[in-house]
Write a protein that holds these residues in place. Structure first.
Motif, PDB file in Angstrom:
ATOM      1  N   ILE A 121       0.837  -1.208   0.000  1.00  0.00           N
ATOM      2  CA  ILE A 121       0.000   0.000   0.000  1.00  0.00           C
ATOM      3  C   ILE A 121       0.868   1.252   0.000  1.00  0.00           C
ATOM      4  CG2 ILE A 121      -1.649   1.343   1.357  1.00  0.00           C
ATOM      5  CD1 ILE A 121      -2.834  -1.361   2.277  1.00  0.00           C
ATOM      6  N   ASP A 122       1.924   1.256   0.844  1.00  0.00           N
ATOM      7  CA  ASP A 122       2.824   2.410   0.890  1.00  0.00           C
ATOM      8  C   ASP A 122       3.468   2.656  -0.474  1.00  0.00           C
ATOM      9  OD1 ASP A 122       2.277   2.820   3.541  1.00  0.00           O
ATOM     10  OD2 ASP A 122       4.075   1.802   4.278  1.00  0.00           O
ATOM     11  N   ARG A 123       3.883   1.575  -1.115  1.00  0.00           N
ATOM     12  CA  ARG A 123       4.555   1.703  -2.412  1.00  0.00           C
ATOM     13  C   ARG A 123       3.606   2.259  -3.484  1.00  0.00           C
ATOM     14  NH1 ARG A 123       9.126  -2.130  -4.834  1.00  0.00           N
ATOM     15  NH2 ARG A 123       8.975  -1.624  -7.053  1.00  0.00           N
ATOM     16  N   LEU A 124       2.348   1.828  -3.440  1.00  0.00           N
ATOM     17  CA  LEU A 124       1.387   2.246  -4.461  1.00  0.00           C
ATOM     18  C   LEU A 124       0.850   3.653  -4.233  1.00  0.00           C
ATOM     19  CD1 LEU A 124      -0.701  -1.057  -4.722  1.00  0.00           C
ATOM     20  CD2 LEU A 124       0.995  -0.230  -6.372  1.00  0.00           C
ATOM     21  N   THR A 125       0.865   4.117  -2.980  1.00  0.00           N
ATOM     22  CA  THR A 125       0.171   5.373  -2.668  1.00  0.00           C
ATOM     23  C   THR A 125       1.071   6.463  -2.086  1.00  0.00           C
ATOM     24  OG1 THR A 125      -0.415   4.603  -0.426  1.00  0.00           O
ATOM     25  CG2 THR A 125      -1.959   4.082  -2.212  1.00  0.00           C
ATOM     26  N   GLU A 126       2.380   6.236  -2.039  1.00  0.00           N
ATOM     27  CA  GLU A 126       3.262   7.160  -1.326  1.00  0.00           C
ATOM     28  C   GLU A 126       3.258   8.573  -1.919  1.00  0.00           C
ATOM     29  OE1 GLU A 126       7.187   5.600  -1.479  1.00  0.00           O
ATOM     30  OE2 GLU A 126       7.237   5.404  -3.671  1.00  0.00           O
ATOM     31  N   ASP A 127       2.984   8.705  -3.227  1.00  0.00           N
ATOM     32  CA  ASP A 127       3.016  10.040  -3.830  1.00  0.00           C
ATOM     33  C   ASP A 127       1.637  10.556  -4.203  1.00  0.00           C
ATOM     34  OD1 ASP A 127       2.630   8.197  -5.831  1.00  0.00           O
ATOM     35  OD2 ASP A 127       3.832   9.281  -7.325  1.00  0.00           O
ATOM     36  N   ILE A 128       0.590   9.950  -3.655  1.00  0.00           N
ATOM     37  CA  ILE A 128      -0.771  10.428  -3.929  1.00  0.00           C
ATOM     38  C   ILE A 128      -1.057  11.659  -3.078  1.00  0.00           C
ATOM     39  CG2 ILE A 128      -3.226   9.910  -3.655  1.00  0.00           C
ATOM     40  CD1 ILE A 128      -2.674   7.063  -4.479  1.00  0.00           C
ATOM     41  N   LYS A 129      -1.405  12.757  -3.725  1.00  0.00           N
ATOM     42  CA  LYS A 129      -1.733  14.005  -3.034  1.00  0.00           C
ATOM     43  C   LYS A 129      -3.178  14.386  -3.338  1.00  0.00           C
ATOM     44  CE  LYS A 129       2.511  14.841  -1.518  1.00  0.00           C
ATOM     45  NZ  LYS A 129       3.042  13.475  -1.646  1.00  0.00           N
ATOM     46  N   PRO A 130      -3.993  14.666  -2.315  1.00  0.00           N
ATOM     47  CA  PRO A 130      -5.394  15.034  -2.541  1.00  0.00           C
ATOM     48  C   PRO A 130      -5.539  16.265  -3.425  1.00  0.00           C
ATOM     49  CG  PRO A 130      -5.012  14.526  -0.227  1.00  0.00           C
ATOM     50  CD  PRO A 130      -3.666  14.582  -0.879  1.00  0.00           C
ATOM     51  N   GLN A 131      -6.573  16.229  -4.313  1.00  0.00           N
ATOM     52  CA  GLN A 131      -6.832  17.340  -5.222  1.00  0.00           C
ATOM     53  C   GLN A 131      -8.110  18.096  -4.855  1.00  0.00           C
ATOM     54  OE1 GLN A 131      -6.221  16.179  -9.499  1.00  0.00           O
ATOM     55  NE2 GLN A 131      -6.100  14.118  -8.635  1.00  0.00           N
ATOM     56  N   ASN A 132      -8.960  17.486  -4.023  1.00  0.00           N
ATOM     57  CA  ASN A 132     -10.262  18.060  -3.724  1.00  0.00           C
ATOM     58  C   ASN A 132     -10.331  18.604  -2.300  1.00  0.00           C
ATOM     59  OD1 ASN A 132     -11.946  17.239  -6.198  1.00  0.00           O
ATOM     60  ND2 ASN A 132     -10.989  15.307  -5.600  1.00  0.00           N
ATOM     61  N   GLU A 133     -10.981  19.757  -2.135  1.00  0.00           N
ATOM     62  CA  GLU A 133     -11.139  20.339  -0.805  1.00  0.00           C
ATOM     63  C   GLU A 133     -11.925  19.423   0.118  1.00  0.00           C
ATOM     64  OE1 GLU A 133     -12.774  24.224  -0.886  1.00  0.00           O
ATOM     65  OE2 GLU A 133     -11.136  25.104  -2.074  1.00  0.00           O
ATOM     66  N   SER A 134     -12.821  18.609  -0.472  1.00  0.00           N
ATOM     67  CA  SER A 134     -13.639  17.713   0.343  1.00  0.00           C
ATOM     68  C   SER A 134     -12.838  16.544   0.900  1.00  0.00           C
ATOM     69  CB  SER A 134     -14.821  17.181  -0.477  1.00  0.00           C
ATOM     70  OG  SER A 134     -14.372  16.605  -1.690  1.00  0.00           O
ATOM     71  N   THR A 135     -11.609  16.323   0.393  1.00  0.00           N
ATOM     72  CA  THR A 135     -10.738  15.276   0.927  1.00  0.00           C
ATOM     73  C   THR A 135      -9.906  15.865   2.049  1.00  0.00           C
ATOM     74  OG1 THR A 135     -10.582  14.279  -1.281  1.00  0.00           O
ATOM     75  CG2 THR A 135      -8.997  13.539   0.371  1.00  0.00           C
ATOM     76  N   LYS A 136     -10.346  15.640   3.280  1.00  0.00           N
ATOM     77  CA  LYS A 136      -9.621  16.168   4.433  1.00  0.00           C
ATOM     78  C   LYS A 136      -8.440  15.280   4.811  1.00  0.00           C
ATOM     79  CE  LYS A 136     -12.151  19.739   4.787  1.00  0.00           C
ATOM     80  NZ  LYS A 136     -11.586  21.045   4.358  1.00  0.00           N
ATOM     81  N   TYR A 137      -8.607  13.959   4.653  1.00  0.00           N
ATOM     82  CA  TYR A 137      -7.513  13.028   4.933  1.00  0.00           C
ATOM     83  C   TYR A 137      -7.737  11.780   4.097  1.00  0.00           C
ATOM     84  CZ  TYR A 137      -3.788  10.781   7.598  1.00  0.00           C
ATOM     85  OH  TYR A 137      -2.619  10.182   7.954  1.00  0.00           O
ATOM     86  N   GLY A 138      -6.703  11.338   3.405  1.00  0.00           N
ATOM     87  CA  GLY A 138      -6.836  10.197   2.516  1.00  0.00           C
ATOM     88  C   GLY A 138      -6.212   8.938   3.055  1.00  0.00           C
ATOM     89  N   VAL A 139      -5.309   8.331   2.274  1.00  0.00           N
ATOM     90  CA  VAL A 139      -4.678   7.066   2.653  1.00  0.00           C
ATOM     91  C   VAL A 139      -3.759   7.276   3.849  1.00  0.00           C
ATOM     92  CG1 VAL A 139      -3.152   5.229   1.853  1.00  0.00           C
ATOM     93  CG2 VAL A 139      -4.766   6.281   0.251  1.00  0.00           C
ATOM     94  N   GLY A 140      -3.781   6.317   4.805  1.00  0.00           N
ATOM     95  CA  GLY A 140      -2.815   6.376   5.893  1.00  0.00           C
ATOM     96  C   GLY A 140      -3.387   6.197   7.275  1.00  0.00           C
ATOM     97  N   ASP A 141      -4.699   6.135   7.401  1.00  0.00           N
ATOM     98  CA  ASP A 141      -5.295   5.936   8.717  1.00  0.00           C
ATOM     99  C   ASP A 141      -6.400   4.889   8.607  1.00  0.00           C
ATOM    100  OD1 ASP A 141      -6.033   6.431  11.493  1.00  0.00           O
ATOM    101  OD2 ASP A 141      -5.063   8.379  11.231  1.00  0.00           O
ATOM    102  N   ASP A 142      -7.165   4.696   9.696  1.00  0.00           N
ATOM    103  CA  ASP A 142      -8.226   3.689   9.679  1.00  0.00           C
ATOM    104  C   ASP A 142      -9.340   4.051   8.701  1.00  0.00           C
ATOM    105  OD1 ASP A 142      -7.172   1.887  11.601  1.00  0.00           O
ATOM    106  OD2 ASP A 142      -7.681   3.321  13.164  1.00  0.00           O
ATOM    107  N   CYS A 143      -9.565   5.335   8.509  1.00  0.00           N
ATOM    108  CA  CYS A 143     -10.600   5.805   7.583  1.00  0.00           C
ATOM    109  C   CYS A 143     -10.107   7.050   6.851  1.00  0.00           C
ATOM    110  CB  CYS A 143     -11.889   6.190   8.326  1.00  0.00           C
ATOM    111  SG  CYS A 143     -12.760   4.812   9.094  1.00  0.00           S
ATOM    112  N   ALA A 144     -10.647   7.271   5.669  1.00  0.00           N
ATOM    113  CA  ALA A 144     -10.491   8.560   5.017  1.00  0.00           C
ATOM    114  C   ALA A 144     -11.466   9.540   5.674  1.00  0.00           C
ATOM    115  CB  ALA A 144     -10.792   8.440   3.528  1.00  0.00           C
ATOM    116  N   VAL A 145     -11.140  10.827   5.632  1.00  0.00           N
ATOM    117  CA  VAL A 145     -12.011  11.854   6.196  1.00  0.00           C
ATOM    118  C   VAL A 145     -12.441  12.774   5.057  1.00  0.00           C
ATOM    119  CG1 VAL A 145     -12.242  13.731   7.852  1.00  0.00           C
ATOM    120  CG2 VAL A 145     -10.808  11.748   8.399  1.00  0.00           C
ATOM    121  N   LEU A 146     -13.761  12.851   4.842  1.00  0.00           N
ATOM    122  CA  LEU A 146     -14.326  13.659   3.765  1.00  0.00           C
ATOM    123  C   LEU A 146     -15.291  14.680   4.350  1.00  0.00           C
ATOM    124  CD1 LEU A 146     -15.244  10.711   1.322  1.00  0.00           C
ATOM    125  CD2 LEU A 146     -13.025  11.855   1.602  1.00  0.00           C
ATOM    126  N   HIS A 147     -15.411  15.821   3.675  1.00  0.00           N
ATOM    127  CA  HIS A 147     -16.288  16.877   4.192  1.00  0.00           C
ATOM    128  C   HIS A 147     -17.079  17.482   3.041  1.00  0.00           C
ATOM    129  CE1 HIS A 147     -17.809  20.035   6.723  1.00  0.00           C
ATOM    130  NE2 HIS A 147     -17.234  20.986   6.010  1.00  0.00           N
TER     131      HIS A 147
END
Length: 376
Positions: free
Chosen positions: A12-38
């Motif tokens: 997962i780290d290898r596939l997603t290490e350079d993924i950067k959120p593009q949307n304001e509604s994406t508060k937190y993406g890959v890396g925790d128990d859940c993504a946080v959306l608003h």
């Protein structure tokens, strides 16, 4: 590299290490128990698709990069079909031991290209092992203002029925791929039988010649000349966000809409059932590409049947008020194919020679006991 050498979280780290959120509604993406959306001022749209090896795709003739692209696009298409904007995506994979880290990276490269095209953030997912091949489960999340969402149940009598693009090409692409696969394995089977016969009679020279021919079959070149568009429609699915944008810019709000994944006839029946209306469409108005017609003739298939029931076109089927007739007529890549009627008048296809037939929903059914043809 074997996937086991990295482990689930390493992969997962290898596939997603350079993924950067593009949307304001994406508060937190890959890396925790859940993504946080608003989403403070919008409705949230959620769609999920599962793709199974041997049912929805065949790795004999679709590479993993194209499969990643297609897996993303079929979900993004569902968001557009509700007149929404896709924002986030979760990706879950079940992998057998025959897949390497590099294979999964190829899949993700196609997936990310599709997401980048429409500004979608990959915000999570899951990976696990599989004993039966590759399984893909993708969830796409989008947004739309409450008043902008278009459902399947809004079609009214006298509404015009429209489709984008052309129909049947993806299905013809599938038939072309299946034909060339059959030729390839037919040749292998024939050589194996001849080799067995040569071995049984002790003809070592003939066996050696046949064995050499068998080995050279890896260089088999399928005959795709002049049919590139069909392959593109099957292997490089496009979600029609451009059509949604064009309708918005033209001030046209469809009364009902969905994407054509299972075939025009099936999707039109869905709209009619949920809107409690009938329909009348005209064979001569159904948009069909020249390559589709040529391929259908080669295979001795009825091209209209392919366009009605083939599926996987991922074009948009929608209805608009009759007052938008002039606007729709002037729009490129949109075809008016009929109109909505009272439910008592049924679901009618008017042929080129003015005969009338009741439409039947004969599109793709993944749960059919008769075993539908595999998708790519």
């Amino acid at each position: 590299m074997e996937i086991a050498s990295l482990g689930e979280f390493g992969l997962i780290d290898r596939l997603t290490e350079d993924i950067k959120p593009q949307n304001e509604s994406t508060k937190y993406g890959v890396g925790d128990d859940c993504a946080v959306l608003h989403y403070p001022d919008s409705e949230v749209l959620v769609t999920t698709d599962m793709l199974m090896e041997g049912v929805h795709f065949d790795l004999t003739y679709i590479d993993l990069q194209h499969l990643g692209w297609k897996s993303a696009m079929v979900n993004i298409s569902d968001i557009f079909a509700m007149n929404g904007t896709p924002r986030q995506m979760t990706v879950s994979l079940a992998l057998s031991k025959r897949f390497t880290v590099e294979d999964v990276e190829q899949f993700y490269s196609g997936l990310r290209m599709a997401c980048d095209k429409w500004g979608v953030d990959i915000v999570g997912g899951d990976t696990t092992s599989s004993y039966t091949g590759l399984a893909i489960s993708i969830t796409c999340i989008g947004e739309a203002r409450k008043e902008d969402i278009i459902y399947r149940n809004g079609a009214k009598e006298t509404d015009l029925i429209c489709v984008s693009g052309d129909l049947g090409a993806a299905y013809m692409g599938l038939q072309l791929l299946e034909r060339e696969k059959s030729v390839y394995y037919g040749q292998l089977d024939d050589l194996q039988k001849k080799m067995a016969a040569a071995k049984a009679t002790g003809d070592e020279k003939q066996f050696s010649i046949l064995n050499s021919q068998f080995s050279s079959q890896k260089d088999f070149q399928p005959d795709f000349a002049g049919k590139e568009y069909l392959l593109q429609r099957q292997l490089k699915t496009e979600a029609r966000g451009d059509i949604v944008q064009r309708l918005r810019e033209s001030g046209i709000r469809p009364t009902a809409m969905m994407d054509i994944s299972d075939g025009l006839s099936s999707e039109l029946m869905h709209i009619c059932k949920q809107s409690k209306v009938g329909c009348r469409i005209f064979e001569k108005q159904i948009p069909i590409d020249y390559q589709t017609a040529v391929m259908a003739e080669e295979l001795n298939m009825n091209v209209t049947t392919c366009a009605l029931n083939g599926g996987e076109d991922y074009e948009l089927l929608f209805t608009v008020p009759i007052g938008d007739h002039e606007k729709i007529q002037d729009m490129e890549d949109i075809k008016l194919i009929g109109h909505i009627t009272n439910a008592s008048l049924g679901h009618i296809l008017v042929t080129r020679d003015d005969q009338e037939f009741e439409l039947k929903a004969q599109g793709w059914n993944p749960l059919s006991s008769e075993g539908n043809a595999k998708r790519a």
